[in-house]
Design a protein around this motif. Structure first.
Motif, short mmCIF file in Angstrom:
data_model
loop_
_atom_site.label_atom_id
_atom_site.label_comp_id
_atom_site.label_asym_id
_atom_site.label_seq_id
_atom_site.Cartn_x
_atom_site.Cartn_y
_atom_site.Cartn_z
N LEU A 169 0.86 -1.18 0.00
CA LEU A 169 0.00 0.00 0.00
C LEU A 169 0.89 1.23 0.00
O LEU A 169 1.74 1.38 0.88
N ILE A 170 0.72 2.10 -1.01
CA ILE A 170 1.49 3.34 -1.11
C ILE A 170 0.54 4.49 -0.78
O ILE A 170 -0.50 4.64 -1.44
N LEU A 171 0.89 5.29 0.22
CA LEU A 171 -0.02 6.31 0.73
C LEU A 171 0.58 7.71 0.63
O LEU A 171 1.75 7.91 0.99
N ASP A 172 -0.23 8.66 0.18
CA ASP A 172 0.11 10.07 0.36
C ASP A 172 -0.38 10.47 1.76
O ASP A 172 -1.46 10.02 2.20
N TYR A 173 0.39 11.25 2.47
CA TYR A 173 0.00 11.58 3.85
C TYR A 173 -1.12 12.61 3.88
O TYR A 173 -2.15 12.42 4.53
N GLN A 174 -0.95 13.72 3.16
CA GLN A 174 -1.91 14.81 3.23
C GLN A 174 -2.86 14.75 2.04
O GLN A 174 -2.47 14.99 0.90
N LEU A 175 -4.12 14.40 2.30
CA LEU A 175 -5.14 14.40 1.27
C LEU A 175 -5.96 15.69 1.40
O LEU A 175 -5.75 16.49 2.32
N GLN A 176 -6.91 15.90 0.49
CA GLN A 176 -7.64 17.17 0.47
C GLN A 176 -8.41 17.43 1.77
O GLN A 176 -8.38 18.53 2.31
N LYS A 177 -9.10 16.41 2.28
CA LYS A 177 -9.98 16.63 3.42
C LYS A 177 -9.39 16.14 4.74
O LYS A 177 -9.85 16.52 5.81
N GLN A 178 -8.37 15.29 4.69
CA GLN A 178 -7.81 14.74 5.92
C GLN A 178 -6.47 14.09 5.61
O GLN A 178 -6.03 14.03 4.46
N THR A 179 -5.82 13.59 6.68
CA THR A 179 -4.58 12.84 6.48
C THR A 179 -4.93 11.36 6.29
O THR A 179 -6.10 10.96 6.46
N SER A 180 -3.93 10.58 6.00
CA SER A 180 -4.16 9.14 5.81
C SER A 180 -4.02 8.36 7.12
O SER A 180 -4.08 7.13 7.12
N GLU A 181 -3.84 9.07 8.25
CA GLU A 181 -3.67 8.38 9.53
C GLU A 181 -4.86 7.50 9.90
O GLU A 181 -4.66 6.38 10.39
N PRO A 182 -6.13 7.92 9.68
CA PRO A 182 -7.25 7.03 10.03
C PRO A 182 -7.21 5.70 9.29
O PRO A 182 -7.57 4.67 9.85
N LEU A 183 -6.75 5.71 8.05
CA LEU A 183 -6.64 4.46 7.30
C LEU A 183 -5.58 3.55 7.92
O LEU A 183 -5.77 2.34 8.05
N LEU A 184 -4.45 4.15 8.32
CA LEU A 184 -3.39 3.35 8.94
C LEU A 184 -3.86 2.74 10.26
O LEU A 184 -3.57 1.59 10.56
#
Length: 468
Positions: A169-184
């Motif tokens: 899984l390759i993740l960008d940290y900062q998305l438009q509405k939130q970070t990817s931390e909740p997915l992690l």
């Protein structure tokens, strides 16, 4: 060695023909190595390396006295002749499956190698980024080596994780509405994380963010812009790290022969011998030298992780010195109350020998098979329900006299499920026994060897215990 080849080469998407041939050829080569060794006590190393063509090379490296089986083979035996001979068959067998197989000695080390072809199915990578241009760029980077699933938000990403058997899984940290931390966080609380590598690919190199992300257990952190070669190196490293963890035996049994009471021995084969799946063996040395054979629902690393909870309960239960006859009732209550293994099922057989009788408790496990001294084969009647279904059920202790028996077979269902045969387990055992002497000192080993199927057909962990 078969267990290693099956799981690791299968994880690398090696084509089935090469997977099956590797099982035959490496077994033949190691047999040849033992036959011509001079008693040296040296390490034999198995290497699997990627080639320039994106295929793989399987290699055995040893420090033994050199023996080039290709040059020293004087037999003109033909694999198509239908005639079995004492020597020379191994070389022809290897050449038949791998014409490019090679043997050489360099720097006092012997190298035997065969090339392996990767299948058409590429490993899957899930990439999450809300920038369409970045999605297109990374897809272009990876398309030759990975089947890329692109996602623009966390909802899409989670659906992709659950739908696709992805390796990374390759993740960008900062998305438009939130970070990817909740997915992690969600991923870390699921079963998917054990087989999914995570690489953070982001435009920020803030020490605070890096620290927070690392605490969420990612495998690598890359800062945009990233070069193609750097990204590919990272993905290969982290996915290979997960493969290595999957098949690393954390608590190896190193046991192939277990001494029971009254002079009987249990000979162990398969997944329980190397500890790489959901099948598990636990000795009970302080109670008639009994044992426990368990089979977690599932296959590979996740099943093995679930088995840790069962084994932990068993150790704690038996440490208080109750007799193992009470074990299944205690475990049944714990499972019924969902204190452990909420997402899996387990079959369990407890067995021990006492005063020339074999005793067993059976929770949903295949019944033991008895072979008497005349060669008659029968199932021992005594199976109770799966654990955790009813707290009211009391598990029975069954027994059988050993005075007229030659062998008792205890096994997990993968032993026969892998064979894709329409006949019953009892009929299959009778077929396997047709050419084996019951008095042969190697009876157990020969029975196990005869029961093997092609590596690509091993859909479930398989284990066998022969008591004699």
């Amino acid at each position: 060695m078969r267990q290693v080849l099956k799981h690791v080469l299968g994880g690398l998407s090696i084509i089935d023909d090469d997977l099956d041939a590797a099982g035959l050829v490496i077994t033949e080569y190691l047999t040849n190595l033992l036959r011509h060794s001079k008693g040296e006590d040296e390490t034999v190393v198995l290497l699997i390396t990627r080639t320039n063509t994106s295929d793989y090379m399987l290699e055995i490296v040893d420090d033994l006295s050199p023996y080039n089986l290709f040059e020293l083979n004087e037999s003109d035996w033909d694999i198509n002749s239908g005639i079995l001979v004492e020597g020379g068959m191994g070389v022809e067998l290897i050449r038949h499956y791998f014409p490019a197989a090679d043997y050489c000695t360099t720097n006092n080390k012997n190298h035997f190698s065969v090339p392996l072809k990767q299948g058409k199915d590429k490993p899957k990578a899930i990439y999450v980024d809300d920038d369409k241009a970045q999605l297109a760029l990374i897809n272009a980077y990876l398309k030759d080596d990975y089947d890329v699933v692109s996602c623009q938000d966390l909802t899409e990403a989670w659906q992709a994780i659950t739908l696709h058997d992805a390796q990374v899984l390759i993740l960008d940290y900062q998305l438009q509405k939130q970070t990817s931390e909740p997915l992690l966080i969600k991923l870390n609380g699921s079963d998917y994380r054990s087989t999914l590598s995570v690489v953070m690919l982001t435009g920020t190199d803030s020490e605070d963010i890096i620290g927070r992300i690392n605490r969420l257990g990612i495998d690598d952190y890359l800062v945009k812009p990233v070069k193609k070669v750097r990204l590919l190196q990272s993905l290969e490293r982290v996915t290979n790290r997960v493969k290595a963890f999957e098949y690393q035996v954390q608590t190896p049994s190193n046991m192939i022969d277990y001494g029971m009471s009254d002079g009987f021995r249990a000979h162990l084969f398969g997944s329980i011998e190397v500890g790489d799946g959901g099948d598990f063996f636990m000795p009970i040395p302080n109670q008639q030298n009994g044992f426990i054979l368990g089979d977690m629902m599932g296959h590979g690393i996740q099943a093995r992780k679930e088995s840790f909870a069962i084994k932990g309960f068993v150790r704690g239960f038996l440490a208080s010195k109750p007799h193992c006859n009470a074990l299944l009732n205690g475990l049944n209550q714990a499972l019924y109350e969902e204190q452990l293994c909420k997402n899996s099922l387990v079959t369990l057989l407890v067995g021990y020998v006492h005063e020339q009788r074999f005793y067993w408790l059976n929770a949903g496990h295949p019944p033991p098979i008895a072979i008497d001294k005349e060669g008659n084969v029968r199932e021992l009647q005594g199976v109770d329900p799966l654990l955790g279904l009813s707290v009211e059920h009391q598990y029975n202790v069954y027994s059988e006299s050993l005075s007229d028996l030659q062998h008792i077979l205890v096994y997990t269902d993968g032993l026969f499920d892998n064979r894709e045969n329409d006949v019953t387990e009892l009929q299959q055992i009778k077929q396997l026994l047709s050419n084996i002497s019951l008095n042969d000192g190697d009876f157990a080993s020969i029975l196990w060897q005869n029961s093997q199927v092609s590596l690509s057909k091993e859909v479930d962990d398989a284990s066998l215990i022969v008591i004699n």
